[in-house]
Design a protein around this motif. Sequence first.
Motif, PDB file in Angstrom:
ATOM      1  N   SER A  40       0.118 -11.890  -6.598  1.00  0.00           N
ATOM      2  CA  SER A  40       1.457 -11.530  -6.145  1.00  0.00           C
ATOM      3  C   SER A  40       1.948 -12.591  -5.170  1.00  0.00           C
ATOM      4  CB  SER A  40       1.411 -10.169  -5.443  1.00  0.00           C
ATOM      5  OG  SER A  40       0.695 -10.273  -4.216  1.00  0.00           O
ATOM      6  N   LEU A  41       3.179 -12.450  -4.715  1.00  0.00           N
ATOM      7  CA  LEU A  41       3.667 -13.286  -3.636  1.00  0.00           C
ATOM      8  C   LEU A  41       2.981 -12.893  -2.329  1.00  0.00           C
ATOM      9  CD1 LEU A  41       7.531 -13.366  -4.289  1.00  0.00           C
ATOM     10  CD2 LEU A  41       5.860 -15.157  -4.814  1.00  0.00           C
ATOM     11  N   LYS A  42       2.867 -13.843  -1.411  1.00  0.00           N
ATOM     12  CA  LYS A  42       2.277 -13.539  -0.111  1.00  0.00           C
ATOM     13  C   LYS A  42       3.196 -12.656   0.728  1.00  0.00           C
ATOM     14  CE  LYS A  42      -0.690 -17.623   0.386  1.00  0.00           C
ATOM     15  NZ  LYS A  42      -1.004 -18.804   1.226  1.00  0.00           N
ATOM     16  N   GLU A  43       4.482 -12.730   0.483  1.00  0.00           N
ATOM     17  CA  GLU A  43       5.436 -11.912   1.224  1.00  0.00           C
ATOM     18  C   GLU A  43       6.675 -11.700   0.374  1.00  0.00           C
ATOM     19  OE1 GLU A  43       7.319 -15.636   3.788  1.00  0.00           O
ATOM     20  OE2 GLU A  43       6.148 -14.086   4.801  1.00  0.00           O
ATOM     21  N   ASN A  44       7.533 -10.784   0.848  1.00  0.00           N
ATOM     22  CA  ASN A  44       8.805 -10.484   0.176  1.00  0.00           C
ATOM     23  C   ASN A  44       8.620  -9.916  -1.227  1.00  0.00           C
ATOM     24  OD1 ASN A  44      10.085 -11.406   2.472  1.00  0.00           O
ATOM     25  ND2 ASN A  44      10.509 -13.435   1.621  1.00  0.00           N
ATOM     26  N   MET A  45       7.586  -9.071  -1.390  1.00  0.00           N
ATOM     27  CA  MET A  45       7.430  -8.336  -2.648  1.00  0.00           C
ATOM     28  C   MET A  45       8.289  -7.078  -2.583  1.00  0.00           C
ATOM     29  SD  MET A  45       5.606  -9.858  -4.962  1.00  0.00           S
ATOM     30  CE  MET A  45       5.103  -8.535  -6.060  1.00  0.00           C
ATOM     31  N   SER A  46       9.591  -7.267  -2.742  1.00  0.00           N
ATOM     32  CA  SER A  46      10.542  -6.179  -2.569  1.00  0.00           C
ATOM     33  C   SER A  46      10.495  -5.154  -3.690  1.00  0.00           C
ATOM     34  CB  SER A  46      11.962  -6.745  -2.469  1.00  0.00           C
ATOM     35  OG  SER A  46      12.299  -7.456  -3.649  1.00  0.00           O
ATOM     36  N   ASN A  47       9.791  -5.485  -4.768  1.00  0.00           N
ATOM     37  CA  ASN A  47       9.636  -4.534  -5.859  1.00  0.00           C
ATOM     38  C   ASN A  47       8.246  -4.698  -6.446  1.00  0.00           C
ATOM     39  OD1 ASN A  47      10.323  -2.660  -8.065  1.00  0.00           O
ATOM     40  ND2 ASN A  47      12.436  -3.145  -7.502  1.00  0.00           N
ATOM     41  N   ARG A  95      -5.370 -11.620  -7.059  1.00  0.00           N
ATOM     42  CA  ARG A  95      -5.224 -11.410  -5.635  1.00  0.00           C
ATOM     43  C   ARG A  95      -3.874 -10.758  -5.370  1.00  0.00           C
ATOM     44  NH1 ARG A  95      -6.772 -15.260  -0.470  1.00  0.00           N
ATOM     45  NH2 ARG A  95      -6.595 -13.544   1.038  1.00  0.00           N
ATOM     46  N   ALA A  96      -3.937  -9.503  -4.925  1.00  0.00           N
ATOM     47  CA  ALA A  96      -2.730  -8.784  -4.522  1.00  0.00           C
ATOM     48  C   ALA A  96      -2.637  -8.857  -3.005  1.00  0.00           C
ATOM     49  CB  ALA A  96      -2.786  -7.339  -4.995  1.00  0.00           C
ATOM     50  N   TYR A  97      -1.611  -9.508  -2.523  1.00  0.00           N
ATOM     51  CA  TYR A  97      -1.471  -9.682  -1.082  1.00  0.00           C
ATOM     52  C   TYR A  97      -0.959  -8.403  -0.427  1.00  0.00           C
ATOM     53  CZ  TYR A  97      -2.230 -14.705  -1.588  1.00  0.00           C
ATOM     54  OH  TYR A  97      -2.780 -15.946  -1.845  1.00  0.00           O
ATOM     55  N   LYS A  98      -1.066  -8.362   0.883  1.00  0.00           N
ATOM     56  CA  LYS A  98      -0.610  -7.226   1.663  1.00  0.00           C
ATOM     57  C   LYS A  98       0.864  -6.958   1.370  1.00  0.00           C
ATOM     58  CE  LYS A  98      -0.440  -5.513   6.437  1.00  0.00           C
ATOM     59  NZ  LYS A  98      -1.108  -4.250   6.090  1.00  0.00           N
ATOM     60  N   GLN A  99       1.183  -5.664   1.279  1.00  0.00           N
ATOM     61  CA  GLN A  99       2.534  -5.163   1.024  1.00  0.00           C
ATOM     62  C   GLN A  99       3.017  -5.424  -0.404  1.00  0.00           C
ATOM     63  OE1 GLN A  99       5.457  -5.222   4.132  1.00  0.00           O
ATOM     64  NE2 GLN A  99       4.005  -6.053   5.630  1.00  0.00           N
ATOM     65  N   SER A 100       2.093  -5.782  -1.288  1.00  0.00           N
ATOM     66  CA  SER A 100       2.435  -5.817  -2.714  1.00  0.00           C
ATOM     67  C   SER A 100       1.859  -4.574  -3.376  1.00  0.00           C
ATOM     68  CB  SER A 100       1.875  -7.074  -3.378  1.00  0.00           C
ATOM     69  OG  SER A 100       0.458  -7.057  -3.363  1.00  0.00           O
ATOM     70  N   PHE A 101       2.459  -4.179  -4.487  1.00  0.00           N
ATOM     71  CA  PHE A 101       1.999  -2.949  -5.141  1.00  0.00           C
ATOM     72  C   PHE A 101       2.266  -3.017  -6.637  1.00  0.00           C
ATOM     73  CE2 PHE A 101       2.498   1.443  -6.630  1.00  0.00           C
ATOM     74  CZ  PHE A 101       1.292   1.982  -6.188  1.00  0.00           C
ATOM     75  N   SER A 102       1.266  -2.575  -7.393  1.00  0.00           N
ATOM     76  CA  SER A 102       1.399  -2.408  -8.837  1.00  0.00           C
ATOM     77  C   SER A 102       1.052  -0.971  -9.181  1.00  0.00           C
ATOM     78  CB  SER A 102       0.454  -3.361  -9.575  1.00  0.00           C
ATOM     79  OG  SER A 102       0.441  -3.073 -10.954  1.00  0.00           O
ATOM     80  N   GLU A 103       1.889  -0.327  -9.970  1.00  0.00           N
ATOM     81  CA  GLU A 103       1.549   1.040 -10.367  1.00  0.00           C
ATOM     82  C   GLU A 103       0.279   1.060 -11.203  1.00  0.00           C
ATOM     83  OE1 GLU A 103       4.560   3.964 -11.272  1.00  0.00           O
ATOM     84  OE2 GLU A 103       6.105   2.440 -11.025  1.00  0.00           O
ATOM     85  N   GLY A 142     -13.380 -11.654  -7.713  1.00  0.00           N
ATOM     86  CA  GLY A 142     -12.893 -10.916  -8.869  1.00  0.00           C
ATOM     87  C   GLY A 142     -11.517 -10.321  -8.642  1.00  0.00           C
ATOM     88  N   ILE A 143     -11.458  -8.991  -8.617  1.00  0.00           N
ATOM     89  CA  ILE A 143     -10.190  -8.254  -8.548  1.00  0.00           C
ATOM     90  C   ILE A 143     -10.013  -7.759  -7.118  1.00  0.00           C
ATOM     91  CG2 ILE A 143      -8.929  -6.277  -9.451  1.00  0.00           C
ATOM     92  CD1 ILE A 143     -10.668  -6.599 -12.013  1.00  0.00           C
ATOM     93  N   GLU A 144      -9.080  -8.355  -6.413  1.00  0.00           N
ATOM     94  CA  GLU A 144      -8.895  -8.135  -4.977  1.00  0.00           C
ATOM     95  C   GLU A 144      -7.661  -7.295  -4.713  1.00  0.00           C
ATOM     96  OE1 GLU A 144      -9.430  -7.604  -1.624  1.00  0.00           O
ATOM     97  OE2 GLU A 144     -10.655  -9.418  -1.810  1.00  0.00           O
ATOM     98  N   LEU A 145      -7.896  -6.029  -4.324  1.00  0.00           N
ATOM     99  CA  LEU A 145      -6.819  -5.080  -4.033  1.00  0.00           C
ATOM    100  C   LEU A 145      -7.155  -4.357  -2.733  1.00  0.00           C
ATOM    101  CD1 LEU A 145      -6.740  -3.741  -7.676  1.00  0.00           C
ATOM    102  CD2 LEU A 145      -4.751  -4.821  -6.623  1.00  0.00           C
ATOM    103  N   SER A 146      -7.365  -5.126  -1.673  1.00  0.00           N
ATOM    104  CA  SER A 146      -7.902  -4.512  -0.456  1.00  0.00           C
ATOM    105  C   SER A 146      -7.216  -4.976   0.818  1.00  0.00           C
ATOM    106  CB  SER A 146      -9.402  -4.826  -0.348  1.00  0.00           C
ATOM    107  OG  SER A 146      -9.614  -6.215  -0.154  1.00  0.00           O
ATOM    108  N   GLU A 147      -5.981  -5.427   0.736  1.00  0.00           N
ATOM    109  CA  GLU A 147      -5.346  -5.978   1.931  1.00  0.00           C
ATOM    110  C   GLU A 147      -4.503  -4.974   2.703  1.00  0.00           C
ATOM    111  OE1 GLU A 147      -3.793  -9.785   2.139  1.00  0.00           O
ATOM    112  OE2 GLU A 147      -5.332 -10.720   0.891  1.00  0.00           O
TER     113      GLU A 147
END
Length: 772
Positions: free
Chosen positions: A597-604, A623-631, A646-651
Amino acid sequence: MKKYLFAISLFVLVLSCNETTKTDKVSGQLISNATELNEAIENAQPGDNIILKNGIWKDVEIKFTGKGTKDNPITIKAETEGEVFIEGISNLAFGGEYLEVSGLHFRNGYSPSENVIAFRLDKNTIANNCKVTNCVIVDFNKLQRDDDDLWVQFYGRHNELSNSYLAGKTNGGPTVRVDLKGVESIKNYHKIINNHFGPRPRKGGARGETIQLGSSFTSMSPSNTTIANNLFEECNGEVEIISSKTNNNIIKNNVFYKSEGSVVTRHGNYVTIDGNYFIGDGVNEQYGGIRIINTGHWVTNNYFFNLKGKSFRSPLAVMNGIPKSPLNRYNQVTDLVVAYNTFVNCSSPWQFGVGTNIAQVDVLPESEIRSARAIRTTVANNVVYNDKGLESIVVENDKADGVTFKNNIVDNQGVKFKDFDGGIIPASLELKKISDNILIPTGLPSDVEPFNGFDFNTIENDLFGNSRKDSKSIGAVVGVDFKNPNILDKSKYGASWYSNEIETVDAVTHTVTKAEDLQPTIDAANNGDIIAIAEGNYAISKSLVITKTLTVKSEGKAQLVFSGEANTPLFSLQPKGKLTVNNLILKGNGSNYAFASLKENMSNHFGLTVSNTEISDFNYVLRAYKQSFSERVTFENTSISNCENGIELSEETNDRGDYNTEYLTISNCNFNNVKQNVVDYYRGGYDESTIGGNLLIANSTFTNCGAKEKNKRLLNHNGIVNVTITNNTFKNNPVQFVSILWGAKNNSASENTVINSGQIKTEENLVMTLMY
């Protein structure tokens, strides 16, 4: 003479037209820019219409002040409804009396303040008797998910949000909130009526309500807000769709359609929940009904259909409270009436003692233990019908010994159930189809008359508005002759000029044969299109930017070799970028990423599905950065090898119940020589009402992974509520634990083969940081 009379008549007609034109110009000023708007507002008198010229109004902060009257409000309206677009960094605030705004469309932007629309200018300038109507707010989100705001915030008294459409809020904060801070905002009698609350995506944590009435700290204040005749469609932000946190509210005649959550009396007392429809699909266990906390609520004439939710998302969930609870926790349920409701094909119609946590006394303070059962509660004159019999009509998570059951009729297909001293009566019923989503049980036994409890005479009408006077009907409806109420006719709700129906368009396939054509083809494609990469090797040096829903695939295993800079992704998943990758070979240079994801400004939200793909030689696979989200994040039939991470979803480490994806699914995959963060999925904070996240790892193999994992766990899923690890093989992984499961939650492991890879351990109670 006739010619003379005709000339006079014509002169009078022209004069009349001129007078009308002059009147229109005086009362309907056409405004072209913000400067003119401010001048018009400053000079406005009762009855004036301020008309915004069609077009895009960008970076405009509308401060609407003035004093109209009940018969002559001051209005701001679009020149043409729906043709005035409020974009950029913009908002609207009211301050005064009898002010109305209509016909505006908020899009492509976000508010510079904590509100898109606020019924006050500041603490000293509030709105009373003001209205927002026939407006639309879509995707008007802050750039950061944790930058909370409210799209509509009520202050003052007698304000209204009506006939509007609101959808797509992804950042924190309720879509609509009623604020009661200050005597000027209590007993407010606000109205939220005839709106269409369209899809609100899952947020991944708390603070995602569609409507919140008050807060914990004003929860003993009377609000007297009415929420009526609204459609809530796919409102999935969090476990609470409506969170009532004040007294004396009315939630009436609304439709909750395929919405993941419940109407919750979270704090406050004396809420009337009457004549609402709760419609599920018979499959999704997240669709809820009504959850009760606190005192004196009346739940009457509601219809529950095809709801498969349990526990917190049961059709009727009555919670245990905390003895001597503080304002922001859970008060005991007392003096509750549940009467004249109908439940059809619901997996767990009635649950009592929901949320009891007595077993967690070892890890929670005494002030958090919910041991106070419901008392002085009456459940009477309800009807339950099930196509398939249930083991229990009433689920007692804790004893329902403070509940009186009277004259409830149940068709459980002959399956026996606890009848609570005869208060639940078995019967053989039939269903009469009114529409696809409304099936009414008929053939109720004539010898069972309604229980006449205290004040039951105040339940004057049924679900369809028919009189109950002199009626002996039980359940949500009177009699047997029913007219289809067309509850899902969307033209009955929201803005008259706006429809959220999207025409289905067939996907177009775009074939790519050269690396340099990939990004231009992606940019030119439409939502839902397919990028077909011809077989061959493709050298990629810059990230491929994904901002829409796309499938990138190959029929013959095209190989994408990414030489981009360290810590940059092959696929950059940006707001609204939902990517499906199929049948590719992806190779990195050891320092870059496959997906991020983007490091910031993941508005959607973003989204990712990877299938039939070979991934190797990356620093991070995802790598999903902080404040990013995928359903949803899904890896299936895919091999991952020789990667650092591997799969990083822990920020999301703020321990407020947030997490980076709702559903992480790994199926039929092979992981080999992934050194750390093999699967790292985190939700922190003790928030007992958060239902997620959801982790499934099935039919996969993990070999020689986790060598650099600092905590010596192969699979990290701390705080994730729903975890299933099944039919996997773990071989030669140099870790202490394959997984540590949370026994008190829905965590399980089964049919796994573990060879030289530590152990799978269960801890009944995890120590979590309290959120409150």
